[in-house]
Motif scaffolding. Structure first.
Motif, PDB file in Angstrom:
ATOM      1  N   ASP A 194      -2.642   7.257 -32.385  1.00 21.64           N
ATOM      2  CA  ASP A 194      -1.409   6.585 -32.795  1.00 21.64           C
ATOM      3  C   ASP A 194      -0.583   7.480 -33.720  1.00 21.64           C
ATOM      4  OD1 ASP A 194      -1.930   4.330 -31.320  1.00 21.64           O
ATOM      5  OD2 ASP A 194      -2.764   3.191 -32.999  1.00 21.64           O
ATOM      6  N   ARG A 197       1.292  10.037 -31.720  1.00 20.30           N
ATOM      7  CA  ARG A 197       2.074   9.526 -30.587  1.00 20.30           C
ATOM      8  C   ARG A 197       3.451  10.183 -30.487  1.00 20.30           C
ATOM      9  NH1 ARG A 197       2.525   3.420 -30.933  1.00 20.30           N
ATOM     10  NH2 ARG A 197       0.304   3.602 -30.459  1.00 20.30           N
ATOM     11  N   ASP A 198       4.143  10.311 -31.611  1.00 24.52           N
ATOM     12  CA  ASP A 198       5.483  10.903 -31.583  1.00 24.52           C
ATOM     13  C   ASP A 198       5.428  12.366 -31.147  1.00 24.52           C
ATOM     14  OD1 ASP A 198       6.536   8.513 -32.399  1.00 24.52           O
ATOM     15  OD2 ASP A 198       6.750   9.090 -34.507  1.00 24.52           O
ATOM     16  N   GLU A 199       4.423  13.084 -31.629  1.00 23.22           N
ATOM     17  CA  GLU A 199       4.291  14.493 -31.260  1.00 23.22           C
ATOM     18  C   GLU A 199       3.991  14.649 -29.775  1.00 23.22           C
ATOM     19  OE1 GLU A 199       4.358  18.523 -31.442  1.00 23.22           O
ATOM     20  OE2 GLU A 199       4.996  17.091 -32.979  1.00 23.22           O
ATOM     21  N   ALA A 201       4.893  12.562 -27.392  1.00 27.02           N
ATOM     22  CA  ALA A 201       6.124  12.242 -26.663  1.00 27.02           C
ATOM     23  C   ALA A 201       7.135  13.386 -26.742  1.00 27.02           C
ATOM     24  CB  ALA A 201       6.728  10.960 -27.211  1.00 27.02           C
ATOM     25  N   LYS A 202       7.204  14.024 -27.895  1.00 20.16           N
ATOM     26  CA  LYS A 202       8.195  15.085 -28.100  1.00 20.16           C
ATOM     27  C   LYS A 202       7.808  16.379 -27.394  1.00 20.16           C
ATOM     28  CE  LYS A 202       8.364  16.958 -32.173  1.00 20.16           C
ATOM     29  NZ  LYS A 202       8.598  17.122 -33.636  1.00 20.16           N
ATOM     30  N   SER A 203       6.528  16.711 -27.431  1.00 23.56           N
ATOM     31  CA  SER A 203       6.083  18.015 -26.921  1.00 23.56           C
ATOM     32  C   SER A 203       5.664  18.005 -25.458  1.00 23.56           C
ATOM     33  CB  SER A 203       4.907  18.516 -27.764  1.00 23.56           C
ATOM     34  OG  SER A 203       3.768  17.681 -27.573  1.00 23.56           O
TER      35      SER A 203
END
Length: 264
Positions: A194, A197-199, A201-203
């Protein structure tokens, strides 16, 4: 070596997900009767169902109780008054700058990460002493030795786990009850996933790749250069809970991938 925990009852706190669930599964595979715990009944019921699917024939029970409170610990002890193996796994973590952490958050972390284990140990250990056999395991962290600058409040509670474990081991000298702490390093649990999660989605990386990148950036002393799996942590816990580990007590056992840069 064949670890056989048939006839032993194991209580694993905070065991509906992540490392706790993997520990519960490992103990069930070794033949123990396992009591899972979480705050919500639906999460406990789901964990029981998944464990029975993963380990056919496993004897699994569950208690929904918030162990961050004295009342919740009392609910667990009343529902399951006896344990041969206690794994104090319940814990929370969060990245937050020291100057942004209010008193209330320090108190919350202490209640969840430290006092839960203290209270539950107080409930179960006397029975172990009476039976002259028991295993108490505190899930600490390498962060208890190597306090992270972005999670100081978390690191302090993990140091406390090690201190309680060592002191309790000495208090129980000669009783047949061992007490140890386990120190995972970065581990790819649901909570860690969790956080990443942002990393991801970004990478466009897989969660495993993102976790490895996190380790290399934030825990560069790691020797394995990746996050551990929850099963790798659980394997050490199951051994420490076994009869074969009878001479291991008062120890802080690292399963940190070599993050702590020491030969001792």
């Amino acid at each position: 070596m064949k670890i056989d925990l048939t006839g032993k009852t194991a209580v694993v706190t905070g065991s509906t997900l992540g490392i706790g669930f993997a520990i519960a599964k490992g103990l069930a595979e070794a033949g123990a009767t396992v009591v899972v715990n979480g705050r919500k009944q639906d999460a406990v019921d789901k964990a029981i169902e998944l464990l029975k699917q993963a380990v056919p024939g496993a004897n699994v029970r569950g208690v929904a109780a918030d162990l961050a409170t004295a009342e919740g610990c009392a609910v667990l002890a009343k529902a399951e008054p006896s344990a041969d193996i206690l794994v104090n796994n319940l814990g929370i973590f969060a990245q937050q700058d020291f100057f942004d952490v209010p008193d209330e958050e320090w108190t919350r972390f202490f209640d969840v990460n430290v006092l839960s284990g203290v209270r539950v140990s107080r409930a179960y250990v006397p029975g172990m002493v009476d039976r002259k056999w028991g295993r108490v395991i505190f899930i600490s962290s390498e962060s208890g030795l190597n306090i992270p600058k972005d999670m100081i409040h978390y690191g302090v509670t993990k140091t406390a786990n090690i201190a309680v474990s060592r002191g309790l081991a000495k208090r129980l000298a000669g009783t047949g009850v061992t007490v140890n702490s386990i120190l995972p390093g970065p581990t790819l649990s649901e909570g860690a996933a969790d956080m990443l999660r942002d990393e991801v989605a970004k990478s466009g990386q897989t969660v495993e790749q993102a976790a490895a990148a996190f380790v290399k950036q934030h825990r560069p002393t790691s020797i394995i250069q990746r996050a551990a799996t929850v099963e790798e942590v659980a394997n050490l816990v199951v051994y420490t809970a076994s009869p074969q580990a009878s001479a291991t007590t008062g120890a802080a056992l690292r399963v940190d991938g070599g993050v702590v840069d020491t030969i001792a």
